[in-house]
Design a protein around this motif. Structure first.
Motif, PDB file in Angstrom:
ATOM      1  N   ALA A  55     -12.123  36.448 -58.182  1.00  0.00           N
ATOM      2  CA  ALA A  55     -11.172  36.586 -57.071  1.00  0.00           C
ATOM      3  C   ALA A  55     -11.903  36.987 -55.795  1.00  0.00           C
ATOM      4  CB  ALA A  55     -10.111  37.629 -57.433  1.00  0.00           C
ATOM      5  N   GLU A  87     -13.824  34.127 -54.333  1.00  0.00           N
ATOM      6  CA  GLU A  87     -13.029  33.095 -53.664  1.00  0.00           C
ATOM      7  C   GLU A  87     -12.455  33.595 -52.339  1.00  0.00           C
ATOM      8  OE1 GLU A  87     -10.279  30.832 -55.996  1.00  0.00           O
ATOM      9  OE2 GLU A  87      -9.051  30.345 -54.253  1.00  0.00           O
ATOM     10  N   ASP A  88     -11.989  34.829 -52.309  1.00  0.00           N
ATOM     11  CA  ASP A  88     -11.289  35.319 -51.120  1.00  0.00           C
ATOM     12  C   ASP A  88     -11.297  36.853 -51.112  1.00  0.00           C
ATOM     13  OD1 ASP A  88      -9.557  35.980 -49.112  1.00  0.00           O
ATOM     14  OD2 ASP A  88      -7.819  34.956 -49.943  1.00  0.00           O
ATOM     15  N   GLY A  92      -8.097  38.472 -49.827  1.00  0.00           N
ATOM     16  CA  GLY A  92      -6.992  38.274 -50.776  1.00  0.00           C
ATOM     17  C   GLY A  92      -7.129  39.179 -51.988  1.00  0.00           C
ATOM     18  N   ALA A  93      -8.373  39.366 -52.440  1.00  0.00           N
ATOM     19  CA  ALA A  93      -8.599  40.218 -53.612  1.00  0.00           C
ATOM     20  C   ALA A  93      -8.240  41.664 -53.292  1.00  0.00           C
ATOM     21  CB  ALA A  93     -10.056  40.113 -54.056  1.00  0.00           C
ATOM     22  N   LYS A  94      -8.595  42.100 -52.080  1.00  0.00           N
ATOM     23  CA  LYS A  94      -8.261  43.453 -51.655  1.00  0.00           C
ATOM     24  C   LYS A  94      -6.746  43.624 -51.610  1.00  0.00           C
ATOM     25  CE  LYS A  94      -9.219  46.672 -47.916  1.00  0.00           C
ATOM     26  NZ  LYS A  94      -9.849  46.875 -46.618  1.00  0.00           N
ATOM     27  N   LEU A  95      -6.078  42.604 -51.083  1.00  0.00           N
ATOM     28  CA  LEU A  95      -4.628  42.642 -50.917  1.00  0.00           C
ATOM     29  C   LEU A  95      -3.889  42.789 -52.250  1.00  0.00           C
ATOM     30  CD1 LEU A  95      -2.799  40.295 -48.513  1.00  0.00           C
ATOM     31  CD2 LEU A  95      -1.996  40.419 -50.843  1.00  0.00           C
ATOM     32  N   VAL A  96      -4.376  42.144 -53.314  1.00  0.00           N
ATOM     33  CA  VAL A  96      -3.663  42.275 -54.594  1.00  0.00           C
ATOM     34  C   VAL A  96      -4.021  43.571 -55.312  1.00  0.00           C
ATOM     35  CG1 VAL A  96      -3.362  39.805 -54.925  1.00  0.00           C
ATOM     36  CG2 VAL A  96      -5.327  40.928 -55.978  1.00  0.00           C
ATOM     37  N   LEU A 145       0.588  48.524 -46.371  1.00  0.00           N
ATOM     38  CA  LEU A 145      -0.192  48.368 -47.600  1.00  0.00           C
ATOM     39  C   LEU A 145      -1.537  49.074 -47.506  1.00  0.00           C
ATOM     40  CD1 LEU A 145       0.003  46.907 -50.378  1.00  0.00           C
ATOM     41  CD2 LEU A 145      -1.428  45.121 -49.392  1.00  0.00           C
ATOM     42  N   ILE A 147      -4.150  47.767 -45.453  1.00  0.00           N
ATOM     43  CA  ILE A 147      -5.205  46.832 -45.071  1.00  0.00           C
ATOM     44  C   ILE A 147      -5.659  47.108 -43.647  1.00  0.00           C
ATOM     45  CG2 ILE A 147      -5.765  44.404 -44.646  1.00  0.00           C
ATOM     46  CD1 ILE A 147      -3.716  43.674 -46.756  1.00  0.00           C
ATOM     47  N   VAL A 207      -5.988  50.341 -50.242  1.00  0.00           N
ATOM     48  CA  VAL A 207      -5.012  49.372 -50.728  1.00  0.00           C
ATOM     49  C   VAL A 207      -4.798  49.492 -52.234  1.00  0.00           C
ATOM     50  CG1 VAL A 207      -4.471  46.922 -50.917  1.00  0.00           C
ATOM     51  CG2 VAL A 207      -5.668  47.764 -48.900  1.00  0.00           C
ATOM     52  N   PHE A 231      -4.965  32.417 -55.131  1.00  0.00           N
ATOM     53  CA  PHE A 231      -6.356  32.024 -55.345  1.00  0.00           C
ATOM     54  C   PHE A 231      -6.358  30.575 -55.826  1.00  0.00           C
ATOM     55  CE2 PHE A 231      -6.239  36.568 -55.567  1.00  0.00           C
ATOM     56  CZ  PHE A 231      -7.320  36.924 -54.775  1.00  0.00           C
ATOM     57  N   MET A 288      -8.267  29.211 -58.918  1.00  0.00           N
ATOM     58  CA  MET A 288      -8.054  29.886 -60.202  1.00  0.00           C
ATOM     59  C   MET A 288      -6.728  29.427 -60.808  1.00  0.00           C
ATOM     60  SD  MET A 288      -9.486  33.645 -59.070  1.00  0.00           S
ATOM     61  CE  MET A 288      -9.515  34.415 -60.672  1.00  0.00           C
ATOM     62  N   LEU A 324      -4.261  38.792 -62.018  1.00  0.00           N
ATOM     63  CA  LEU A 324      -4.861  39.546 -60.910  1.00  0.00           C
ATOM     64  C   LEU A 324      -3.848  40.503 -60.310  1.00  0.00           C
ATOM     65  CD1 LEU A 324      -7.019  36.863 -59.112  1.00  0.00           C
ATOM     66  CD2 LEU A 324      -7.841  39.010 -60.065  1.00  0.00           C
TER      67      LEU A 324
END
Lengths: 294, 247
Positions: free
Chosen positions: A176, A179-180, A183-187, B63, B65, B85, B103, B106, B114
């Motif tokens: 993850a 790839e991004d 995005g990984a931080k966000l999830v 969140l 960020i 986060v 993603f 994936m 995830l």
């Protein structure tokens, strides 16, 4: 025909080391988001640690191997905060600044090796690690026990790595982030902690490579790290930066090409010829044979 | 016993989320200038505003960020404005980002897992619930996410958020780039999830549909809240009508 078979075995065993090193390098690039140009230099440092421990313990293999792997993990994990700090100071993720950190690390290690170990002369590994007499020999060509071992261990290690990457929680987080990262931080994936796991994992692979290179080459010298660093960087770029499957194929191919040149042509030209081949490939496919994945 | 009220229950009790005087800057640009909002358990609250009004900034600050310059964010009784986060996701906030943000290379299953990264011990129960709401994702669970349609990706993004067992779902511009009929599906899903007990804070440019689905709303203009009220009040407000409902 025997020469061919022998050189294919030799080439694959050398190639499996390139694969391990390229995989560790790519993992740091994909997950820790650094270009650790000198990763193979750190591996050579661990080779020296193995040598020191073998000398100190009367060639105790288990302790030597443990010291090699542990030193590699420690060196990698300890360097993590330095890389993170430099990246943070520059604001965003910035691979260029990490490259300078990595180069500096490489120079320091190479200098330490050439001043503080064996008066800078090459070191030799004892027979109980390298395997002694060759399995078979045709003229100048031979296949050593160490070569077969490095091929076998390399294959197991790379397979285990891919299982970890595609079948486990940590591997999913690695993919993850690669790839991004945003995005990984966000999830909710802890980016720093997962990054440090990737340093540790490339440390494990580097430590195993250190043992395998010792088994294969029977010796090491301060300049070995730079030579390997150039090859691993070339393998990664020719394959496509960050492309793990590409690194696997190109790493093995480089080992086989070098071995075949040594078997059928002037062995001392193998590096030059191998780099000419890679130059042609990169001119033909500028983004690498398998495509950049960063 | 709120039978004399309309279906939009008036907010009462302790807010699940309380944002007070929140300011956020990007360099010299002040994206949020002292924004205060509240979200109560069981509500759908919508943030309305034009592009650049600060909706996405507000959601991403909640969140964790985007760091805030001043102000407080209280979630479920705890201050969270300085927390990372991953800690906030653990506490029960999740964000469904603008533009679906799955993603792409994936599998659908990997994407869902995830979402449950901190919560894998309950993954089977959560997968069962998510697949119950989104049967299409069950059918496509082994497919790579980039092979999904836009609407399916939005569902995957929401489902991934649900896998983290959230108490509050932040949804950023769910209708962007989707066909109108798919937008209706997404709002139906959000209302359904709300009936299942999830609290939702949503940002939308598609003000009409969002207000139809929501209980309350806030109007954001260049980083400040200029108007707030029940969805009904906002729908009939002449200013809102003129600026956001094209009437």
């Amino acid at each position: 025909m025997q020469v061919f078979i022998a050189q294919i075995i030799n080439g694959l065993s050398l190639g499996s080391i390139y694969v391990l090193l390229a995989t560790g390098f790519n993992l740091l690039l994909l997950v820790a988001l650094i270009i650790h140009f000198s990763y193979p230099v750190v591996v050579v440092f661990s080779m020296y640690i193995v040598w020191v421990v073998l000398n100190a313990t009367g060639n105790n293999l288990l302790l030597g191997i443990l010291a090699g792997v542990l030193s590699s993990i420690v060196l990698n994990v300890v360097s993590a905060p330095i890389f993170q700090k430099v990246m943070k100071k520059r604001g965003e993720v910035d691979v260029n600044s990490t490259m300078v950190v990595s180069m500096g690390m490489g120079f320091i290690i190479t200098d330490i090796l050439s001043h503080s170990f064996n008066h800078g002369f090459p070191i030799a590994y004892p027979e109980n690690l390298t395997g002694g007499a060759p399995l078979f020999r045709i003229g100048l060509i031979s296949v050593q026990v160490g070569q077969v071992w490095s091929l076998a261990i390399g294959a197991v290690a790379v397979s285990a790595f891919f299982v970890l990457l595609y079948k486990t929680r940590a591997g999913r987080a690695f993919r993850a982030i690669s790839e991004d990262p945003a995005g990984a931080k966000l999830v909710g994936i802890p980016i720093v902690r997962t990054g440090i796991q990737s340093y540790a994992l490339s440390g494990i692979m580097g430590g195993m490579s250190a043992i395998l290179i010792a088994m294969l080459l029977h010796s090491a010298s301060p300049g070995l790290g730079d030579m390997l660093a150039h090859k691993v960087l070339a393998v990664s770029i020719v394959a496509g930066l960050g492309n793990l499957v590409g690194g696997l194929v190109v790493g093995l191919a480089l080992g086989v090409i070098e071995a075949l040149i040594q078997g059928y042509a002037a062995g001392s030209w193998s590096n030059a010829i191998a780099f000419v081949v890679m130059l042609i490939v990169i001119l033909w496919k500028p983004k690498g044979l398998f495509g950049i994945k960063v | 016993m709120a039978q004399n009220e309309t279906k939009t229950a008036s907010p009462s009790g302790v807010p699940l989320l309380k944002v007070e005087n929140l300011s956020v800057s990007y360099g010299h640009i002040n994206a949020l200038k002292g924004v205060s909002i509240e979200v109560f358990p069981g509500e759908i609250v919508v943030l309305i505003g034009a592009n650049g009004a600060g909706k996405t900034t507000l959601l991403s600050s909640i969140l964790g960020i985007t760091p805030s310059k001043a102000g407080t964010i209280t979630f479920d009784g705890q201050r969270i404005e300085k927390k990372p986060v991953d800690k906030n996701v653990r506490k029960g906030v999740c964000l469904v980002p603008e533009g679906r943000g799955v993603f792409a290379s994936m599998s659908v299953m990997d994407n869902l897992l995830l979402g449950a990264h901190h919560n894998l011990q309950n993954k089977d129960k959560n997968l069962e619930r998510v697949f119950g709401w989104f049967p299409i994702l069950n059918q496509r669970k082994n497919q790579v996410a980039k092979t999904l349609s836009g609407g399916e990706r939005q569902m995957l993004s929401i489902a991934r958020g649900l896998m983290s067992a959230p108490k509050l779902i932040l949804v950023d511009e769910p209708s962007i780039g989707l066909a109108p009929i798919v937008v209706n599906d997404i709002f139906t899903i959000l209302q359904m999830l709300n009936k299942e007990g999830y609290t939702i804070l949503l940002s939308e440019q598609n003000a009409y549909k969002a207000l139809k689905a929501a209980h309350r709303g806030y109007v954001l203009e260049t980083g400040t809240v200029t108007l707030t009220g029940t969805a009904q009040q906002l729908l009939s407000d002449p200013g809102v009508k003129a600026a956001y409902l094209g009437a």
